[in-house]
Design a protein around this motif. Structure first.
Motif, PDB file in Angstrom:
ATOM      1  N   GLU A 203      34.443  45.372  44.194  1.00 27.89           N
ATOM      2  CA  GLU A 203      33.306  44.517  44.554  1.00 27.89           C
ATOM      3  C   GLU A 203      33.769  43.101  44.877  1.00 27.89           C
ATOM      4  O   GLU A 203      33.268  42.467  45.813  1.00 27.89           O
ATOM      5  CB  GLU A 203      32.276  44.497  43.421  1.00 27.89           C
ATOM      6  CG  GLU A 203      31.490  45.783  43.280  1.00 27.89           C
ATOM      7  CD  GLU A 203      30.452  45.714  42.176  1.00 27.89           C
ATOM      8  OE1 GLU A 203      29.360  46.276  42.364  1.00 27.89           O
ATOM      9  OE2 GLU A 203      30.740  45.103  41.113  1.00 27.89           O
ATOM     10  N   ARG A 204      34.708  42.590  44.111  1.00 27.84           N
ATOM     11  CA  ARG A 204      35.203  41.225  44.360  1.00 27.84           C
ATOM     12  C   ARG A 204      35.861  41.128  45.733  1.00 27.84           C
ATOM     13  O   ARG A 204      35.643  40.157  46.478  1.00 27.84           O
ATOM     14  CB  ARG A 204      36.188  40.812  43.271  1.00 27.84           C
ATOM     15  CG  ARG A 204      35.588  40.692  41.882  1.00 27.84           C
ATOM     16  CD  ARG A 204      36.592  40.157  40.877  1.00 27.84           C
ATOM     17  NE  ARG A 204      36.063  40.196  39.527  1.00 27.84           N
ATOM     18  CZ  ARG A 204      36.272  41.190  38.668  1.00 27.84           C
ATOM     19  NH1 ARG A 204      37.041  42.222  39.026  1.00 27.84           N
ATOM     20  NH2 ARG A 204      35.745  41.165  37.467  1.00 27.84           N
TER      21      ARG A 204
ATOM     22  N   ARG B 200      30.079  39.610  41.072  1.00 26.50           N
ATOM     23  CA  ARG B 200      31.365  39.981  41.682  1.00 26.50           C
ATOM     24  C   ARG B 200      31.286  39.994  43.209  1.00 26.50           C
ATOM     25  O   ARG B 200      32.254  39.645  43.888  1.00 26.50           O
ATOM     26  CB  ARG B 200      31.811  41.351  41.156  1.00 26.50           C
ATOM     27  CG  ARG B 200      32.267  41.317  39.703  1.00 26.50           C
ATOM     28  CD  ARG B 200      32.812  42.659  39.258  1.00 26.50           C
ATOM     29  NE  ARG B 200      31.791  43.700  39.224  1.00 26.50           N
ATOM     30  CZ  ARG B 200      31.011  43.952  38.175  1.00 26.50           C
ATOM     31  NH1 ARG B 200      31.117  43.223  37.059  1.00 26.50           N
ATOM     32  NH2 ARG B 200      30.118  44.921  38.222  1.00 26.50           N
TER      33      ARG B 200
ATOM     34  N   ASN C 139      30.193  49.415  40.785  1.00 24.92           N
ATOM     35  CA  ASN C 139      30.577  48.500  39.709  1.00 24.92           C
ATOM     36  C   ASN C 139      31.829  48.946  38.966  1.00 24.92           C
ATOM     37  O   ASN C 139      32.504  48.133  38.339  1.00 24.92           O
ATOM     38  CB  ASN C 139      29.420  48.303  38.727  1.00 24.92           C
ATOM     39  CG  ASN C 139      29.103  49.553  37.911  1.00 24.92           C
ATOM     40  OD1 ASN C 139      29.348  50.675  38.360  1.00 24.92           O
ATOM     41  ND2 ASN C 139      28.541  49.373  36.732  1.00 24.92           N
TER      42      ASN C 139
ATOM     43  N   GLY D  35      35.697  46.796  38.856  1.00 21.24           N
ATOM     44  CA  GLY D  35      34.984  45.675  39.456  1.00 21.24           C
ATOM     45  C   GLY D  35      35.762  44.942  40.532  1.00 21.24           C
ATOM     46  O   GLY D  35      35.187  44.148  41.284  1.00 21.24           O
ATOM     47  N   GLU D  36      37.056  45.197  40.643  1.00 19.43           N
ATOM     48  CA  GLU D  36      37.863  44.473  41.624  1.00 19.43           C
ATOM     49  C   GLU D  36      37.449  44.829  43.052  1.00 19.43           C
ATOM     50  O   GLU D  36      37.509  43.983  43.956  1.00 19.43           O
ATOM     51  CB  GLU D  36      39.344  44.777  41.415  1.00 19.43           C
ATOM     52  CG  GLU D  36      40.284  43.948  42.262  1.00 19.43           C
ATOM     53  CD  GLU D  36      40.176  42.440  42.013  1.00 19.43           C
ATOM     54  OE1 GLU D  36      40.573  41.677  42.906  1.00 19.43           O
ATOM     55  OE2 GLU D  36      39.688  42.052  40.931  1.00 19.43           O
TER      56      GLU D  36
END
Length: 324
Positions: free
Chosen positions: A65-66, A113, A57, A62-63
């Motif tokens: 995960e995206r 995400r 995470n 968080g990018e």
């Protein structure tokens, strides 16, 4: 006393996921590895049969995960997605750690995400001594029962921390944690003394992260004028790595004696360790990924293990990953 008791035979123990010999780590995605390069790496990994993708995470806020979620969306059922919770994920002081509230909120963010309704393998990224294990276990039970998490794992836990978490899960009749993700390399062997007994006792698998010792085992830092990401992180970081750089030079000489590159020796040695089920690739480029694919099949030369143990004795560390 070691705090362990015989596993409860009534506790449901689903088989640990088969992650394969190699998994692709996404910690640089969205940070040093732009999205288009990350997609190319994931495609290359899939083309070579790698179906385990590991993120967290807090990777690139968080990018990572995206990027992973977007790429795997069309083949979701063909891959295993692992992510982690513990690190801060919001401005609120409660948005961090392993309290039940934090775990619930963190997992909801991970699912959003990743663009999926279920995490295959949820790692507790680090131990949280400020939270009772039962509090964490209560959230994990809710998430498993809600179908948001399939299986639970730990990451960089020492033996007593693994024992306490397993007992907390068992007390709630929950499936046990199936594996630990630990730093393990020629330069970082703490897991052998800190967690191996518990991993064997609980029949947990081990996924090795940082298999090339933060890049020191690539060989590129051996030159006195070497430059790279690690050496640009400041004096404190360079000081921590100083012993590792020296040992890597000695290990490079061992590799050369046996007609190998240093990455081949490092990855062949790691793949031969009885504890290791999966080696996590931290590749940033296509060439780096190719290095892992080649090195993982390297047989360990006769006599090299004694030479390695002399340079970095079993159970010791030159990188201090368990405290970073």
């Amino acid at each position: 006393m070691n705090g362990r008791s015989a596993p409860d035979t009534a506790q449901v123990r689903p088989p640990a996921p088969h992650l394969g010999r190699l998994g692709l780590g996404a910690w640089l995605f969205g940070w040093e590895t732009p999205a288009d390069e990350a997609r190319a790496l994931m495609k290359q990994a899939l083309d070579h049969g790698i179906t385990y993708f590991d993120t967290a995470n807090n990777y690139a806020s968080g990018e990572s995960e995206r990027i992973v979620g977007a790429f795997l969306k069309g083949i979701r059922d063909e891959v295993c997605i692992g992510t982690k919770v513990f690190a801060p994920f919001g401005p609120d002081a409660r948005d961090r750690g392993l309290s039940a509230q934090a775990v619930h909120r963190a997992v909801d963010g991970c699912l959003r995400r990743l663009g999926t309704d279920c995490i295959d393998l949820l790692h507790l990224h680090r131990p949280d001594p400020s939270v009772a294990e039962d509090d964490t276990a209560s959230a994990l039970g809710d998430l498993i029962n809600a179908g948001k998490v399939r299986q639970v794992a730990t990451s960089t836990f020492r033996g007593p921390q693994i024992d306490r978490m397993q007992h907390a899960l068992r007390a709630r009749s929950l499936p046990p944690a199936v594996l630990d993700q630990a730093p393990y390399s020629l330069l970082e062997r703490t897991v052998e003394s800190a967690a191996a007994d518990s991993l064997r006792f609980w029949d947990m698998r081990l996924t090795a992260w940082s298999p090339l010792g933060e890049g020191l085992l690539t060989g590129k830092y051996a030159h006195p004028r070497a430059d790279g990401r690690l050496l640009r992180w400041g004096d404190e970081h360079r000081q921590r790595l100083r012993a590792g750089i020296g040992a890597a030079s000695e290990l490079g000489a061992v590799a050369d004696t046996h007609g190998l590159t240093l990455p081949q020796l490092a990855l062949g040695w790691l793949a031969s360790r009885p504890l290791v089920s999966t080696v996590l690739i931290g590749a940033r480029t296509s060439d780096q990924l190719a290095t892992y694919l080649e090195g993982i099949d390297t047989p360990l030369p006769p006599g090299s293990e004694a030479e390695i143990d002399r340079i970095v004795p079993p159970g010791t560390s030159l990188l201090q990953h368990y405290t970073t």
